[in-house]
Design an enzyme around this catalytic site. Structure first.
Site, short mmCIF file in Angstrom:
data_model
loop_
_atom_site.label_atom_id
_atom_site.label_comp_id
_atom_site.label_asym_id
_atom_site.label_seq_id
_atom_site.Cartn_x
_atom_site.Cartn_y
_atom_site.Cartn_z
N ALA A 1 27.07 32.72 38.07
CA ALA A 1 28.45 32.34 38.35
C ALA A 1 29.42 33.19 37.52
O ALA A 1 29.03 33.85 36.56
CB ALA A 1 28.66 30.87 38.04
N GLY B 1 23.37 30.98 39.55
CA GLY B 1 23.69 30.95 40.97
C GLY B 1 22.98 32.03 41.75
O GLY B 1 22.69 31.85 42.94
N GLU C 1 19.68 30.60 42.48
CA GLU C 1 19.87 29.55 43.49
C GLU C 1 20.10 30.13 44.87
O GLU C 1 19.64 29.58 45.88
CB GLU C 1 21.02 28.65 43.07
CG GLU C 1 20.67 27.76 41.87
CD GLU C 1 21.88 27.04 41.30
OE1 GLU C 1 21.85 25.80 41.28
OE2 GLU C 1 22.83 27.72 40.88
N GLU D 1 21.58 27.76 32.97
CA GLU D 1 22.76 26.90 32.82
C GLU D 1 22.67 26.01 31.59
O GLU D 1 23.70 25.68 30.98
CB GLU D 1 22.95 26.04 34.08
CG GLU D 1 23.39 26.81 35.31
CD GLU D 1 22.24 27.38 36.11
OE1 GLU D 1 22.47 27.86 37.23
OE2 GLU D 1 21.08 27.33 35.61
#
Length: 256
Positions: A61, A106, A109, A129
């Site tokens: 992110a 991310g 993901e 994270e």
């Protein structure tokens, strides 16, 4: 554009293009959703490659953007974040992630949303994270354990450690490891092979597998039998069976 779509020979490549690390800010997230919906509806796209370029898939992110968001702002945004990634996961066509460099947070993901992952020998994947005092928010706590099992997923999520390509292959986080220069071509070749296959049957197979994983075996079996019977009405089924009888297995040329 931070993400763009290129289509050739039935394969759509969704290309992340936000140098230097393809940070997944809200603009990228929203664009991913738009392109996922576009390839879903396009008849000329029969398989999809997600690629971040030669150097990096996506390092995670945009932390600078996230740092400016308080709880209220993230509550308002979190659903949109997840829905962008879910749109990719629900593309009803074969999807392969071509992973070079880093696929972290991310980025990891996003790779989890694909059906198959091809990784470079020097690729690194992970869910870091926890090192920010957070947990994955774009599906990592759900898709990762479904792929590698709950214990391995908890190890990666609890520690935030990065996984090298060899370990990622060993635990099932990626499916093939090739030299970095061959990642995109390998992923594209897999997609191109399936782009020449029976599109409706491939969609049915993907929906049946995913439905069973998401809702349980009984629901999955119901989806499977419904699709199985329905496919007997398709031209591809007739082509496939006729070719098998007349020419032997694996020689059918399906309509496009």
């Amino acid at each position: 554009m931070t993400v763009h779509l290129e289509v050739a020979d039935g394969v759509g490549t969704i290309r992340l293009d936000r140098p230097p690390m393809n940070a997944l800010d809200t603009t990228v997230q929203d664009r991913l959703r738009e392109l996922a919906e576009e390839v879903t509806g396009r008849d000329d796209v029969r398989a999809v490659v997600i690629w971040g370029g030669e150097k990096v898939f996506a390092a995670g992110a945009d932390i600078k953007e996230m740092r400016e968001m308080d709880q209220a702002a993230m509550i308002a945004r979190a659903r949109g974040l997840q829905e962008s990634f879910t749109a990719v996961a629900r593309i009803p066509k074969p999807v392969v992630a071509a992973v070079t460099g880093y696929a972290l947070g991310g980025g990891c993901e996003l790779a989890l949303c694909a059906d198959i992952r091809v990784a470079a020998e020097d690729a690194r994947l992970g869910q870091p994270e926890i090192l920010l005092g957070l947990i994955p928010g774009a599906g990592g706590t759900q898709r990762l354990p479904r792929l590698v099992g709950p214990s391995r997923a908890k190890d990666l999520i609890f520690t935030g450690r990065q996984v090298k390509a060899a370990e990622a292959l060993a635990i099932g986080l990626v499916d093939r490891v090739v030299p970095a220069a061959e990642v995109y071509d390998t992923a594209h070749a897999w997609a191109a092979r399936l782009a020449a296959g029976p599109a409706i049957a491939l969609r049915a197979a993907k929906e049946a597998v995913d439905s069973g994983l998401d809702a349980g075996v009984d629901t999955g079996l119901a989806v499977e039998r419904t699709w199985f019977a329905s496919l007997f009405a398709t031209e591809d089924r007739e082509i496939g069976m006729r070719s098998f009888v007349e020419d032997g297995p694996g020689k059918a040329r399906f309509t496009r």
